[in-house]
Design an enzyme around this catalytic site. Structure first.
Site, PDB file in Angstrom:
ATOM      1  N   GLU A 429       0.846  -1.334   0.007  1.00 46.63           N
ATOM      2  CA  GLU A 429      -0.547  -0.328  -0.194  1.00 46.63           C
ATOM      3  C   GLU A 429       1.377   1.273   0.603  1.00 46.63           C
ATOM      4  O   GLU A 429       1.468   1.801   1.158  1.00 46.63           O
ATOM      5  CB  GLU A 429      -0.635   0.123   1.386  1.00 46.63           C
ATOM      6  CG  GLU A 429      -1.705   1.008   1.507  1.00 46.63           C
ATOM      7  CD  GLU A 429      -2.504   1.266   3.165  1.00 46.63           C
ATOM      8  OE1 GLU A 429      -2.214  -0.267   4.036  1.00 46.63           O
ATOM      9  OE2 GLU A 429      -3.414   2.028   3.072  1.00 46.63           O
ATOM     10  N   ASP A 502      -1.185  -1.640   5.590  1.00 45.09           N
ATOM     11  CA  ASP A 502      -1.208  -0.560   7.045  1.00 45.09           C
ATOM     12  C   ASP A 502      -2.699  -2.118   8.098  1.00 45.09           C
ATOM     13  O   ASP A 502      -3.155  -2.102   7.154  1.00 45.09           O
ATOM     14  CB  ASP A 502      -1.276   0.979   7.002  1.00 45.09           C
ATOM     15  CG  ASP A 502       0.163   1.708   6.365  1.00 45.09           C
ATOM     16  OD1 ASP A 502       1.499   0.584   6.274  1.00 45.09           O
ATOM     17  OD2 ASP A 502      -0.342   2.096   6.004  1.00 45.09           O
ATOM     18  N   ASP A 504      -4.684  -0.512   9.650  1.00 41.79           N
ATOM     19  CA  ASP A 504      -5.600   0.639  10.067  1.00 41.79           C
ATOM     20  C   ASP A 504      -6.712   0.535   9.460  1.00 41.79           C
ATOM     21  O   ASP A 504      -6.923  -0.488   8.596  1.00 41.79           O
ATOM     22  CB  ASP A 504      -4.852   1.983   9.747  1.00 41.79           C
ATOM     23  CG  ASP A 504      -4.149   2.090   8.528  1.00 41.79           C
ATOM     24  OD1 ASP A 504      -5.330   1.553   7.718  1.00 41.79           O
ATOM     25  OD2 ASP A 504      -3.940   3.698   9.023  1.00 41.79           O
ATOM     26  N   ASP A 506      -7.838   2.132   6.384  1.00 44.29           N
ATOM     27  CA  ASP A 506      -7.568   2.324   4.926  1.00 44.29           C
ATOM     28  C   ASP A 506      -6.951   0.982   4.269  1.00 44.29           C
ATOM     29  O   ASP A 506      -7.479   0.387   3.724  1.00 44.29           O
ATOM     30  CB  ASP A 506      -6.746   3.171   5.166  1.00 44.29           C
ATOM     31  CG  ASP A 506      -8.131   4.442   4.532  1.00 44.29           C
ATOM     32  OD1 ASP A 506      -8.689   4.501   4.168  1.00 44.29           O
ATOM     33  OD2 ASP A 506      -6.869   6.219   4.875  1.00 44.29           O
TER      34      ASP A 506
END
Ligand code: 1YM
Length: 639
Positions: A429, A502, A504, A506
């Site tokens: 990402e 990541d 998180d 997103d």
């Protein structure tokens, strides 16, 4: 398992000892892991289902007891209690202690047992710490107990009386912990199959209850008067149907019974599940082939006659008429031949013609009697056909651009090795994490593909649209497999495809978009275990001179306990992959000797389909919540 099926009465002596089963459990139940543990339940439930198929049993109950023993009860005739002429001991004891061939005891009818032909009870007994069988029959309660791998504690005896109308069998068994890797039953695994058995056997009531759960007092009961019609409704519950009612046909010839239920929805995915004697035929077979052949033929012929397809139009192919189709095919066969490595394919060739004719007759009639529905169904197939042609063009362009512009290979930091077996590709990402990964990697075997733009949600797009998405085109080119009709897993350039995002929301979103892409368009890559998720650390703990990365909160707590309390640790929560320096990223997340990868698996297709629907559908809140709470389809592996 193949040879074990063909023993008959004269072999009873040879196979008599349950010891043989204990020595090689894999031969009888496949594995001794959690799968084998659950297999035991189905061996016993199958006997109840057989009794239901014979017409004598209406209710089956499965209970997970507090000690992870399992009780299965039915209200059938009860296993015969009189002495068996061949063995001289009660039939109950015979069934539970002698590895006999199928059909030897019971006569005729459809038997559920796919591979074991009724030897299941003895297998369960052999692999259990103890088994108790209670038979209610002739106003009496008969009881027998076995211990330590099927040794009869005391022969069958009468322990009480019951009402005349009370008949049935109750079996409780405790799997032997010396045989099985785990002894904990999973409620959902049992529930999903029990629900499936209820769909497949209309009118039969199946209940499951978990007595380990204080709050579960009544259990869940599954009873479907509509059978597989209700199964189609269930699968389509969150989808938009193309026509109102589930279409249903059935027919019988030479004792082979076939039933089909179907409904089109507005998605682009096919969901066909086929069964023979309640066993899922994952790899299809003649029953599926007959139906699909007829489906394509009948739609084309009706569309031409009704002038929906004009003379100049090309004919629709199988893929066109299967788009958005949910279908259940259930075959009951007195003598099924299962083929293929996992015995997941029906081989009986006569069934192809039979299923073709039953389906064709019924479906032709449906189209003639329901012109509005016919138009909607064919209209959708024509759109699918156009999209297929557009995708073909788009693919050609993709291919050309690979060669001439080197587009993909500009972004891709490929590895030096060209041996797919040792190669892996990281889908990373963002550019900054991509940069760190590129610098830190082992460039011999690790390729890096940074993903910049958003990946298209393919749950809501056909192949042609997917191919217009730059990121998706790049991924396809990098993999080397092609897509759609051209997909060839043998051309895969990397053994491991590793999603590195990541920790998180997103990151989860990107991961789910990628998984959707793989599940819908590259499913063999998922099924064959090529897809992984990297697990970047959550915390960095600096303590004096040492630095340590930990994966999750549990590890964090464990590690903190080991530290000298006189030195204050400096704890940082990792925000993103991009913040890690290349060496740390390599060491914690990419180094094959230290990292922890999660392998992405698809345990149950019905559930997977429903979850993607939920994740990628229109409702935002449940999706966000689900993504945050679940690492979907993942299981920890040590890479
Ligand atoms: C909880 C498990 O085993 N039910 C069950 C088993 C049998 C019968 C009825 C049965 C079958 C027949 C005749 C027949 C079995 N019988 C045998 C055997 N539930 C459970 N319910 N009468 C009763 O097939 O003819 C094996 S299984 F061999 F003894 F007949």
């Amino acid at each position: 398992m193949s040879n074990e099926q063909h023993y008959d009465a004269k072999d009873i002596q040879v196979l008599g000892g349950l010891e043989a089963i204990r020595k090689r459990p894999g031969m009888y139940i496949g594995t001794t892991d959690v799968k084998g543990l659950h297999h035991l339940v189905w061996e016993i439930v199958d006997n109840s289902i057989d009794e239901a198929l014979a017409g004598y049993c209406q209710n089956i109950e499965v209970i997970i007891n507090k000690d992870n023993s399992i009780t299965v009860k039915d209200d059938g005739r009860g296993i015969p209690v009189e002495n068996h002429p061949k063995t001289g001991i009660s039939t109950v004891e015979t069934v539970y202690t002698i590895l006999h061939a199928g059909g030897k005891f019971g006569g005729g009818g459809y038997k559920v047992s796919g591979g074991l032909h009724g030897v299941g009870a003895a297998v369960v007994n052999a692999l259990s710490k103890w088994v108790e069988v209670t038979v209610y029959k002739d106003e009496k309660v008969h009881f027998i107990r076995f211990e330590n791998g099927g040794k009869t504690k005391k022969p069958l005896s009468i322990i009480g009386e019951c009402e005349e109308k009370r008949t049935g069998t109750s079996v409780t068994f405790k799997p032997d912990p010396e045989i099985f890797v785990t002894d904990v039953y999973d409620y959902d695994t049992l529930m999903v199959r029990i629900r499936e058995l209820a769909f497949l056997n209309k009118g039969l009531s199946l209940t499951i209850r978990d007595d380990r759960d204080e709050e579960d007092t009544t259990g869940e009961t599954f009873l479907y008067e509509g059978g597989i019609k209700e199964y189609v409704n269930f699968i389509n519950q969150n989808k938009t149907p193309v026509h109102n009612d589930v279409i249903h046909f059935e027919g019988m010839e030479d004792n082979v019974f076939l039933e089909i239920a179907m409904q089109y929805n507005t998605t682009y995915n096919e969901n066909t599940y086929s069964f023979v004697n309640n066993i899922n035929t994952h790899d299809g077979g003649t029953h599926e082939e007959g139906v699909k052949r007829a489906l394509t033929r009948v739609i084309n012929s009706y569309a031409r006659k009704a002038n929906i397809l004009k003379e100049k139009d090309e004919s629709l192919i199988g893929d066109d008429v299967k788009e958005g189709l949910t279908m259940i095919i259930s075959c009951k066969h007195p003598n099924p031949q299962f083929e293929g490595q996992t015995k997941g394919r029906l081989g009986n060739s006569e069934v192809r013609r039979l299923s073709d004719s039953i389906f064709a007759k019924g479906f032709e009639r449906f189209l003639l009697e329901n012109p509005e529905e016919a138009k909607a169904i064919i209209g959708k197939a024509i759109l699918a056909c156009r999209a297929r042609n557009a995708a073909k063009k788009a693919r050609e362009i993709t291919r050309k651009s690979d060669l001439s512009l080197g587009n993909t290979f500009g972004k891709l930091n490929d590895c030096k090795s060209k041996d797919p077996k040792e190669c892996e590709i990281f889908l990373v990402e963002g550019d900054s994490a991509g940069g760190s990964a590129k610098m830190g990697r082992d460039s011999n075997t690790q390729a890096i593909l940074p993903l910049r733009g958003k990946i298209l949600n393919v749950e809501k797009a056909r192949l042609d649209k997917a191919l217009s998405n730059e990121e998706i085109r790049t991924i396809i080119t990098a993999f080397g497999t092609g897509i759609g009709e051209e997909f060839d897993i043998n051309k895969l350039r990397y053994d491991k495809i590793i999603i590195m995002t990541d920790a998180d929301v997103d990151g989860s979103h990107i991961r789910v978009l990628l998984l959707t892409l793989f599940y819908r368009f590259f499913r063999p890559l998922v099924e064959k275990g090529h897809i992984y998720a990297a697990q970047p650390p959550l915390y960095k703990i600096k303590h004096g001179k040492t630095e340590k990365y930990v994966l999750n909160d549990e590890e964090f707590d464990e590690y903190m306990k080991t530290l000298n309390p006189n030195i204050k640790p400096i704890i940082s929560r990792m925000k993103g992959l991009g913040e890690m320096n290349p060496d740390d990223l390599y060491e914690t997340t990419m180094d094959i000797n230290k990292r922890v990868l999660k392998k992405i698996t698809v345990p149950d297709c019905v559930a997977a389909d429903a979850i993607f629907e939920k994740l990628m559908g229109d409702e935002v809140e449940p999706r966000r919540k689900f993504i945050e709470e679940n690492a979907i389809y993942t299981k920890n592996i040590d890479a």
